[in-house]
Structures are given as C-alpha cells and as structure tokens.
Design an enzyme around this catalytic site. Structure first.
Site, mmCIF file in Angstrom:
data_model
loop_
_atom_site.group_PDB
_atom_site.id
_atom_site.type_symbol
_atom_site.label_atom_id
_atom_site.label_comp_id
_atom_site.label_asym_id
_atom_site.label_seq_id
_atom_site.Cartn_x
_atom_site.Cartn_y
_atom_site.Cartn_z
ATOM 1 N N SER A 1 0.810 -1.227 0.000
ATOM 2 C CA SER A 1 0.000 0.000 0.000
ATOM 3 C C SER A 1 0.838 1.270 0.000
ATOM 4 C CB SER A 1 -0.935 0.016 1.209
ATOM 5 O OG SER A 1 -0.210 -0.080 2.417
ATOM 6 N N ASP B 1 -4.133 7.555 8.384
ATOM 7 C CA ASP B 1 -5.005 6.676 9.147
ATOM 8 C C ASP B 1 -4.156 6.018 10.234
ATOM 9 O OD1 ASP B 1 -3.610 4.626 7.831
ATOM 10 O OD2 ASP B 1 -5.208 4.266 6.377
ATOM 11 N N HIS C 1 -1.122 4.249 7.751
ATOM 12 C CA HIS C 1 -0.436 4.849 6.609
ATOM 13 C C HIS C 1 -0.097 6.322 6.824
ATOM 14 C CE1 HIS C 1 -2.921 1.470 5.057
ATOM 15 N NE2 HIS C 1 -1.800 1.198 4.400
#
Length: 358
Positions: free
Chosen positions: A47, A332, A335
């Site tokens: 990610s 978040d 991340h």
C-alpha cells in the site's frame, strides 16, 4: 569506470527526487532525466506504493472511497491509502513524465499512459506470497507476471528494441515488508509456528533476494529498495498493544530485518552487477515521530481519519478527518499522510546521496 559510476549516482539520485526539492529546480531535474535517459518508473510493493490496483480485486483491502484522496487532484479517491499522492507519484512528477504513477490494472489507463511507468503494487502484499494470499491481493510473484504483460504491451506499442531500452533504463522501485509482520507473522499462526522471529526475518530476506533476481532476469539494472518503517510507532500497533509510546519489540523486529536486508542488497549488487540503492524509511519516520517540529508536524501519536487509533481501509470509510493533514505523520492508523510521504522522499534523497557519493 569512474564516469559510469558517477552517471549512475546521478540517475539513482534523480529517481528519488521529489517535486518540491529545494536544492535543485524542477527544470534541472528534468534536464538530468533526459540526459541520463531515465525512461520510466516501475513499481512493486504494498500500500505504500499501490495507486489503485486493488480496486479491481475481490478484497476488502481497498481505499477507493472518501476520505481517502481528500488532497489528491480534484479531491478524488483513487485507491491510494493516503490523503494525496504517494512517494512514487512525486518521483514521476519531478522527472516530468506524469503527475502520478498509474496503476497497471486501472481500466482507464491507455497504453500511452503506461509508457513512462506503472505500478504493479498491491496493498496488503509482501515479500512472502502467503501474506498476499491471506488478504486475496496480488503476491509479488503475480506482480512480476504482470511485468511480463507490460513488456508485451510495450512491444506492441514501440517495438522490441525500444521496449528493451525502456526496461534497461527504467528505475525499479521495491517497497514492502510491513504486512509480512503485521498481517502475517504477528497475527496468524502459520509462519510463527514454522519460524522463530529471526528465522522468519531471514526467510523474508531470501524471498526478497529471489524477487530481485527475477526482476534482473526480466531486464532490471537499477533498483531502489525501501526498508520497513518503525512498525511499533503506527497508531494501530500502539492501540493494540495498549502503549502510548512506540512499541519497542515491533521496532526491533523491523530494524533487524532492515539490517539483514541491507546486507543482502550489498551481496546482490556484486553477484548481479545491479545498481541497488537502499532507502531508510525506518530512520526517516522515526525521526519525524521523535522530532515533529523539525518537519513542521504536530501530531505523531494518531492518524487523521476518525479517532486515528484503529481505523484504516474499510473502517475509515466515510469518517470525518482532522482539519489539517499536513500537521500529521499518519493519515489513518497505519499509513502516512501525503506530507509525510513528501518528507520521506526528501530525506531519502539526502541519505541516498550520502551513501552513493561518500
């Protein structure tokens, strides 16, 4: 020989140069890119570098909904686990090809959009294929297979010779490892029953080595490998472990893995004859967490989405966010923010330059 080494220093330094870099103007960056024939950026990982490949997969590991993308162009969610752009997007923008790196599986991408680079990365993936399989995302082996599809696409577009030139002069970026620990070893029993923590770290390094060797066989000559960040500083980890400060045991696991990773990269530079640079994401994030004022940051303990303590991905969907993400390390509970990714790119350039020219 000295001249060739100097040229590679310029190329690899250029590959990590963000748009906002103070020391060199964008015009100079683009001139250097053209002069040293940087053809494209090809990205593999999780990610941290997935611009939306997971959007088309049957997985819950997605971020193609608000508030993700809040600070992206037109405020639209793309599948990036961030409020805005990723480090690889800044690289593409700085070199001058595009403002962001497209996802290879994005149906809206035309062949010409992929000419100067693509990301094959998949959120929740890792060096260990089991990590990706647990979340039904693209394992690195599948990402490498898509690279072969990409080369077929290029051959149809520009021919065999030009395709070979593009791959040979591309900068390959490899960024993963976090999920191997957080979503695999520390969460599920399969690998923890097979390996001690030390044994699993060594196993991941051997997997990484095989993947780099496979990329080399497909034509890669320039590689930028990104280390694992301080896992224990992520808000989610601190919440789960009921800690107000970074969880030392998780940070030690990441730090040792990074050390083994660097040792293996040094071996591969010699055995494969590749130019391989290492980016110390651990040191960069840790420094920002410990010295936020140095980077004009304020909040280091929680993310911007929701409570900032547990939400990420689907659990962040539709939630309210902080007023100013640029003051946060984390977007978040896992991340980084776009601002933090800018800092990572900037600091990575400095450390990379020191390593290659000292």
């Amino acid at each position: 020989m000295v001249g060739r080494v100097r040229n590679m220093v310029i190329v690899l330094t250029l590959a990590l140069m963000p748009l906002f870099l103070r020391a060199i103007e964008v015009g100079q960056v683009r001139e250097l890119a053209a002069r040293h024939n940087v053809t494209s950026i090809l990205v593999f990982g999780d990610s941290s570098v997935d611009p939306g490949n997971n959007n088309v997969l049957r997985t819950i590991m997605k971020a193609n909904f608000p508030p993700y993308g809040k600070d992206f162009f037109n405020g639209r969610p793309t599948g990036r686990f961030c409020d805005g752009r990723l480090p690889t997007d800044f690289i593409a923008d700085a070199i001058g090809y595009k403002r962001f790196v497209p996802a290879f599986l994005d149906s809206n991408s035309k062949p010409l959009d992929l000419l100067h680079g693509a990301s094959f990365a998949s959120a929740a993936s890792g060096y260990d294929d089991l990590t990706a399989n647990l979340s039904n995302v693209l394992p690195i082996s599948q990402q490498l297979e898509y690279l072969m599809h990409y080369k077929i696409l290029l051959r149809k577009l520009v021919g065999e010779k030009r395709t070979n030139d593009i791959i040979r002069n591309a900068v390959f970026i490899l960024s993963m490892g976090t999920n191997d620990f957080l979503q695999n070893y520390f969460l599920h029993s399969v690998r923890s029953e097979q390996f001690s923590l030390l044994g699993y770290q060594n196993y991941l390094v051997s997997c990484m080595s095989r993947h780099i060797e496979a990329l080399h066989r497909q034509g890669a000559t320039r590689m930028v490998a990104v280390g694992v960040p301080p896992l224990g500083c992520m808000p989610l980890v601190k919440t789960i472990m009921d800690k107000t400060t970074c969880v030392e045991s998780y940070n030690k696991a990441a730090s040792y893995f990074n050390s083994r990773m660097q040792q293996k990269l040094a071996t591969l530079r010699t055995s494969l004859g590749m130019k391989i640079a290492y980016v110390d994401a651990y040191g960069i994030v840790e420094d920002a967490v410990n010295h936020p004022m140095k980077y004009d940051l304020e909040e280091t303990s929680k993310g911007c989405c929701g409570t900032g303590t547990v939400e990420y991905g689907d659990s962040c969907k539709g939630l309210s966010t902080c007023t100013d993400p640029s003051k946060y390390v984390f977007w978040d509970a896992v991340h980084p923010t776009e601002k933090m990714y800018r800092i990572i790119a900037d600091e990575a350039l400095k450390s990379l330059s020191d390593e290659l020219v000292s």
